[in-house]
Design an enzyme around this catalytic site. Sequence first.
Site, short mmCIF file in Angstrom:
data_model
loop_
_atom_site.label_atom_id
_atom_site.label_comp_id
_atom_site.label_asym_id
_atom_site.label_seq_id
_atom_site.Cartn_x
_atom_site.Cartn_y
_atom_site.Cartn_z
N LEU A 201 38.30 39.52 50.47
CA LEU A 201 37.13 38.76 50.47
C LEU A 201 37.04 38.05 49.67
O LEU A 201 37.18 38.31 47.96
CB LEU A 201 35.89 40.20 50.13
CG LEU A 201 34.53 39.84 49.70
CD1 LEU A 201 34.01 38.91 51.06
CD2 LEU A 201 33.75 40.94 49.29
N TRP A 202 37.10 36.97 49.00
CA TRP A 202 35.91 35.69 48.34
C TRP A 202 35.21 36.24 48.26
O TRP A 202 33.65 35.91 48.55
CB TRP A 202 36.44 34.39 49.33
CG TRP A 202 37.88 33.76 49.90
CD1 TRP A 202 37.98 32.81 49.19
CD2 TRP A 202 39.16 34.13 50.80
NE1 TRP A 202 39.04 31.82 49.79
CE2 TRP A 202 39.46 32.97 50.31
CE3 TRP A 202 38.68 35.41 51.69
CZ2 TRP A 202 40.89 33.33 51.83
CZ3 TRP A 202 40.16 35.93 51.89
CH2 TRP A 202 41.39 34.42 52.28
N ILE A 239 40.88 41.89 46.46
CA ILE A 239 39.44 40.93 46.16
C ILE A 239 39.80 39.94 45.87
O ILE A 239 41.41 39.15 45.03
CB ILE A 239 38.59 42.09 44.93
CG1 ILE A 239 38.07 42.83 45.10
CG2 ILE A 239 37.62 40.66 44.40
CD1 ILE A 239 37.11 42.81 46.02
N LYS A 240 39.18 38.69 45.62
CA LYS A 240 39.82 36.92 45.47
C LYS A 240 38.60 36.66 44.88
O LYS A 240 37.16 36.54 45.15
CB LYS A 240 40.16 36.37 46.84
CG LYS A 240 40.71 34.31 46.20
CD LYS A 240 40.25 33.29 47.87
CE LYS A 240 41.06 32.24 47.06
NZ LYS A 240 41.07 31.34 48.05
N GLN A 241 39.40 35.95 43.64
CA GLN A 241 38.27 36.02 42.96
C GLN A 241 38.96 34.56 41.91
O GLN A 241 39.85 34.08 42.07
CB GLN A 241 37.59 36.67 41.55
CG GLN A 241 36.49 36.54 40.78
CD GLN A 241 35.23 35.77 41.30
OE1 GLN A 241 35.11 34.92 41.37
NE2 GLN A 241 34.86 36.55 41.63
#
Length: 353
Positions: A201-202, A239-241
């Site tokens: 998830l971005w 998780i992409k952040q």
Amino acid sequence: MKTDINITELLGEKAAFYLDHVCEKITKDELQTPSKSSLDKVFGNSNRNPQVLRSLAQLYNHGNLGGTGYLSILPVDQGIEHSAAFSFYKNPDYFDPENIIKLAIEAGCNGVASTFGVLGLNARKYAHKIPFIVKINHNELLTYPNKYDQTLFGKVKSAWDMGAVAVGATIYFGSKESNRQLNEIAEAFEEAHNLGMATILWCYTRNEAFKIENEDYHAAADITGQANHLGVTIQADIIKQKLPTNNFGFKEIGFGKYDDDMYEALTTDHPIDLCRLQVANCYMGKIGLINSGGGSKGKSDLSEAVTTAVINKRAGGSGLIMGRKAFQKPFSEGVRVLQSVQEVYLDNKINIA
């Protein structure tokens, strides 16, 4: 793989600032840190079915970082998110989607993340050679005026049919459309898990109110950390952040739940401490945090990419997902940037702060 980079030289006068820092607010002993046994420790007792575990293992065990617990992913969906001409004019070779996959393979990435069109056109040739991550939604840039929305571009089953090991999606937390996006992606991730695919998830933030006067809080540690926490709640496996650039977003904007003691207890203004707050919001590192590499600025790209990797690794993150700093360059230069980032994660002298 061995590059000719000197990490200390690339960090420059801030080398000690990044390499010697010790996190004292949230300590490394409180984290689940990346290792070759991370998947067993985190997901071995989870509700993920064996097919999902196999997909995660394919991703984590591929490429130059295979078996380390770290990830180096090449993401290229900018043809939609930023328009193709603007994204590829510096290197028109990448209008041809096969070259995107070739770059990821040559650089030894764990996987390549792109659109249904890019990966689908090359699935039979490459799906068994490098893990595919299909980005299932995008902010198409032809709606005028532009709006902060993400639209589904295809079905999860189509990603599974082309041999993808994972699906990726963006939610614009804070936008007017975020509740609908949250519902859509929660359902999509459930379907992906049922089919045996992993989920990424971005967790981006979008709201004009998040920028006040001369300060932009879209990448504030407290706000992005909470976006991460919402992302792991819908069972994203990764998780992409964006790397945090500041803090006190809730306080300065004046919304959400916060108090001064919260900030004092959890973090400082050091970039590694700010990133550690993002990691903590990913269930204390049990769900891997990969930070984005950011846009290409030219000559400074290599040093910026290595700095981001050092911050992420020392904060307890699980790697980098970097596109523009690689594909907006000649092929060999792009490979070098990606492999230089990988060197950070392979360097045992760079440890968790």
